[in-house]
Design a protein around this motif. Structure first.
Motif, PDB file in Angstrom:
ATOM      1  N   GLY A 155      19.977 102.899  49.518  1.00 25.05           N
ATOM      2  CA  GLY A 155      19.714 103.767  50.653  1.00 25.05           C
ATOM      3  C   GLY A 155      18.700 104.841  50.341  1.00 25.05           C
ATOM      4  N   TYR A 156      18.548 105.722  51.295  1.00 23.80           N
ATOM      5  CA  TYR A 156      17.593 106.814  51.230  1.00 23.80           C
ATOM      6  C   TYR A 156      18.312 108.081  51.657  1.00 23.80           C
ATOM      7  CZ  TYR A 156      13.769 109.828  52.765  1.00 23.80           C
ATOM      8  OH  TYR A 156      12.934 110.883  52.941  1.00 23.80           O
ATOM      9  N   SER A 157      17.969 109.207  51.024  1.00 21.68           N
ATOM     10  CA  SER A 157      18.577 110.475  51.396  1.00 21.68           C
ATOM     11  C   SER A 157      17.496 111.523  51.582  1.00 21.68           C
ATOM     12  CB  SER A 157      19.551 110.926  50.305  1.00 21.68           C
ATOM     13  OG  SER A 157      20.166 112.128  50.672  1.00 21.68           O
ATOM     14  N   HIS A 158      17.593 112.276  52.669  1.00 24.07           N
ATOM     15  CA  HIS A 158      16.669 113.380  52.937  1.00 24.07           C
ATOM     16  C   HIS A 158      17.485 114.589  53.332  1.00 24.07           C
ATOM     17  CE1 HIS A 158      13.106 115.547  54.180  1.00 24.07           C
ATOM     18  NE2 HIS A 158      13.789 115.917  55.248  1.00 24.07           N
ATOM     19  N   TYR A 159      17.222 115.729  52.684  1.00 20.18           N
ATOM     20  CA  TYR A 159      17.979 116.927  53.033  1.00 20.18           C
ATOM     21  C   TYR A 159      17.085 118.152  53.034  1.00 20.18           C
ATOM     22  CZ  TYR A 159      18.036 117.930  48.037  1.00 20.18           C
ATOM     23  OH  TYR A 159      17.676 118.198  46.754  1.00 20.18           O
ATOM     24  N   ASN A 160      17.507 119.156  53.779  1.00 20.27           N
ATOM     25  CA  ASN A 160      16.881 120.476  53.817  1.00 20.27           C
ATOM     26  C   ASN A 160      17.931 121.502  53.507  1.00 20.27           C
ATOM     27  OD1 ASN A 160      14.273 119.638  54.691  1.00 20.27           O
ATOM     28  ND2 ASN A 160      15.086 119.388  56.740  1.00 20.27           N
TER      29      ASN A 160
END
Length: 95
Positions: A87-92
């Motif tokens: 999977g892929y993870s993107h966070y701020n």
């Protein structure tokens, strides 16, 4: 009913003692945190699935953004006991 073992009892007493010590030195404060979380899993076939996870977190009501992230993934069930995920993870994170 199982008889408690001595190592279990010692660990329990030690954890209780540490917990009591920590509560005596904590400073009282409060924060109105609000968060939303979604997790969904959609089966494509008997072995293949797509998952999606998303979170938004705020502090002091909705006045301060703290964090948000999305995490889509593809899951494959190789055997009954073994599943693989990519999977892929993107966070701020907001300061």
């Amino acid at each position: 009913m199982k008889k408690l073992t001595r190592p279990f009892l010692l660990c329990f007493l030690l954890a209780t003692f540490i917990g009591i010590q920590k509560t005596q030195v904590q400073v009282e404060s409060s924060n109105e945190n609000i968060w939303f979380h979604y997790f969904g899993k959609n089966m494509v076939s008997s072995k293949l699935s797509f998952s999606f996870e998303a979170t938004m977190r705020y502090a002091n009501g909705f006045s301060e953004k703290q964090q948000n992230f999305i995490r889509p993934s593809v899951d494959y069930q190789f055997t009954k006991q073994f599943m693989g995920t990519i999977g892929y993870s993107h966070y701020n994170i907001y300061s």
